[in-house]
Design a protein around this motif. Structure first.
Motif, mmCIF file in Angstrom:
data_model
loop_
_atom_site.group_PDB
_atom_site.id
_atom_site.type_symbol
_atom_site.label_atom_id
_atom_site.label_comp_id
_atom_site.label_asym_id
_atom_site.label_seq_id
_atom_site.Cartn_x
_atom_site.Cartn_y
_atom_site.Cartn_z
ATOM 1 N N ASP A 41 -4.202 -0.693 3.572
ATOM 2 C CA ASP A 41 -5.418 -0.576 3.991
ATOM 3 C C ASP A 41 -5.521 -0.299 5.768
ATOM 4 O O ASP A 41 -5.427 -1.561 6.470
ATOM 5 N N PHE A 42 -5.519 0.677 6.123
ATOM 6 C CA PHE A 42 -5.438 1.020 7.528
ATOM 7 C C PHE A 42 -6.787 1.112 8.416
ATOM 8 O O PHE A 42 -7.079 0.942 9.320
ATOM 9 N N GLY A 43 -8.056 0.875 7.396
ATOM 10 C CA GLY A 43 -9.465 0.845 7.821
ATOM 11 C C GLY A 43 -9.860 2.277 8.513
ATOM 12 O O GLY A 43 -8.977 3.429 8.079
ATOM 13 N N ASN A 78 -5.544 0.118 -7.689
ATOM 14 C CA ASN A 78 -4.598 -0.149 -8.540
ATOM 15 C C ASN A 78 -3.343 -0.280 -7.708
ATOM 16 O O ASN A 78 -2.551 -0.450 -8.336
ATOM 17 N N GLY A 79 -3.500 0.479 -6.521
ATOM 18 C CA GLY A 79 -2.263 0.171 -5.682
ATOM 19 C C GLY A 79 -1.508 1.414 -6.068
ATOM 20 O O GLY A 79 -0.009 1.338 -5.909
ATOM 21 N N THR A 98 3.269 11.733 1.990
ATOM 22 C CA THR A 98 3.212 10.482 2.450
ATOM 23 C C THR A 98 1.866 9.840 3.005
ATOM 24 O O THR A 98 1.737 8.664 2.813
ATOM 25 N N THR A 99 0.990 10.814 3.391
ATOM 26 C CA THR A 99 -0.418 10.247 3.568
ATOM 27 C C THR A 99 -0.960 9.573 2.186
ATOM 28 O O THR A 99 -1.817 8.411 2.353
ATOM 29 N N SER A 100 -0.668 9.946 1.180
ATOM 30 C CA SER A 100 -1.245 9.679 -0.211
ATOM 31 C C SER A 100 -0.733 8.281 -0.523
ATOM 32 O O SER A 100 -1.358 7.493 -0.944
ATOM 33 N N GLU A 101 0.768 8.539 -0.700
ATOM 34 C CA GLU A 101 1.334 6.989 -0.723
ATOM 35 C C GLU A 101 0.803 5.793 0.504
ATOM 36 O O GLU A 101 0.613 4.805 0.005
#
Length: 448
Positions: free
Chosen positions: A235-237, A385-386, A226-229
């Motif tokens: 972009d949470f900053g 690259n998303g 989840t954290t990687s995806e």
């Protein structure tokens, strides 16, 4: 009078060690490399993109099945473990043959998912078959770590590069010849264990399943995926990254506390090593550096077994992440720096797994699968690259430029995991007589 039986026993142990090592390498490479280099020239861009997008979840699914397979194989015994390993390796061989030719639209992602799931079963079943046996267990551990390191450090194939006469030794991932060898050797191992009765009858399987390692694996793999995806897509900053780091380190600590004693130390070390190793610039590197990398991994594992010090391993992972920070901007320019990065990563990985060997097979498998699931550092490197990947084709790009953010986040993750190890030692101090090895007690206990 006893020379012949002793010689036969040694021969059997050598063959089973070779089976454990080759099967583990095949499983590690199958989980780490979602797109075979042979397919890059005869597959559409849409098919490649679909495979890369599905790769993190496929790897996580395979990793979760590795834990489940290890638990069930420990319950049923050696015969079932060898049988599952042989069948899984055979399926991987069939998949390797299937993708050696043209692939129809929509099938590459499916084949990759099947490979990941089957490779996960191979990781868990082979661990249950080998880890409690001296020598054979070492061959398995070194083999799976070698497969993971090689798969992680593969660089993008050069377009139009000349075919080397030695390419058959390393072409594809895993190479076809290694898959054939693994199937043959695992078949021999299955033949030798064909008459061993299961430990637990089928009617009592449900009541004997240890759910704690499965729960710990589900927690860690869910958080890592989840954290990687989220890192790749949004972009949470700075504040978001800090929260993700805290969540990842916190999940590793909770999963570590779920395991008995200090077995969870390996989970924390694996989380830190995965982050630091993913931040290191490992390409471009010459082909001769592979031998140096694999030798460093074996040397690190031996050093960890002889002088086990988990805190030293945690310090080495932090130092590796700091090295990534110092070299991220110049590593692509100087050939020596990626070679040092590959070698250092292999040594640290080997030492970590040698210094924190858990008491249970499922504990070791948990540490292994954390390395397989792509972490948020890989997502940061593929953020432009998303996708969760080093490049649009998943491999590390020799021509790509690296920023400071991925290695800095890796330093933070390693420090958080080090604090977790210190906290775990405070909550569960090492008692007199505690040894860090897989004991040879009966299979199918409370913690498999």
């Amino acid at each position: 009078m006893t020379t012949a039986p002793a010689s036969g026993f040694q021969t059997r142990r050598i063959v089973e060690s070779a089976a454990a090592c080759s099967g583990a390498v095949v499983a590690g490479l199958s989980l780490m490399v979602p797109l075979d280099p042979r397919m890059m020239g005869n597959t559409s861009a849409l098919e490649v993109s679909l495979t890369v997008l599905n790769a993190p979840r496929s790897a996580a699914a395979g990793a979760m099945l590795a834990v489940v397979a290890a638990v069930y194989a420990m319950i049923f015994g050696a015969r079932v473990a060898w049988c599952a390993s042989f069948v899984a390796a055979s399926v991987l061989l069939i998949c390797a043959i299937a993708i050696s030719g043209p692939v129809s639209s929509g099938s590459l992602a499916i084949v990759n998912f099947i490979e990941c799931v089957t490779a996960g079963i191979l990781v868990g079943a082979l661990a249950a078959a080998t880890l409690r046996r001296p020598g054979v267990g070492t061959a398995y551990t070194v083999g799976i770590l070698c497969g993971i390191v090689i798969g992680d450090q593969l660089q993008m194939p050069e377009a139009g590069a000349a075919m080397s006469r030695w390419r058959w030794l390393y072409a594809a991932a895993p190479p076809l010849w290694l898959s054939v060898l693994a199937v043959v050797l695992l078949g021999v191992g299955l033949y030798w264990h064909r008459d061993q009765a299961p430990i637990v009858s089928e009617s009592t399987v449900i009541s004997n399943v240890p759910l704690v390692p499965i729960l710990a694996g589900a927690l860690m793999l869910t958080v890592v995926t989840t954290t990687s995806e989220w890192t790749a897509r949004y972009d949470f900053g700075a504040a978001g990254l800090v929260c993700e780091i805290l969540v990842l380190a916190g999940a590793a600590l909770v999963a570590a506390l779920l395991l008995p004693g200090q077995d969870g130390t390996l989970i924390l070390l694996a989380t830190a090593t995965a982050s630091a190793g993913s931040a290191v610039v490992a390409v471009p590197h010459p082909r001769w550096s592979w031998s140096l990398t694999l030798a460093a991994l074996a040397l690190g594992f031996l050093a960890g077994r002889l002088r086990p010090a988990p805190l030293v391993a945690a310090g080495l992972t932090t130092a590796l992440a700091v090295y990534a920070v110092l070299t991220c901007g110049i590593a692509h320019t100087y050939l020596l720096l990626p070679v040092i990065g590959c070698t250092a990563t292999a040594f640290v990985l080997g030492y970590a797994f040698g210094a924190a060997v858990p008491h249970t097979v499922s504990g070791m498998v948990l540490g292994i699968v954390i390395l397989v699931a792509p972490c948020m550092i890989v997502a940061l490197r593929g953020h432009e690259n998303g996708t969760v990947g080093y490049s649009p084709n998943w491999y590390r790009d020799p021509n790509g430029t690296e920023g400071l953010l991925p290695p800095i986040v890796a330093v933070a993750v390693t420090l958080g995991c080090t604090l977790g190890i210190l906290l775990l030692r405070q909550l569960r101090p090492v008692t007199a007589g505690h040894i860090r090895r897989l004991p040879g007690r009966a299979l199918g206990g409370k913690f498999a």
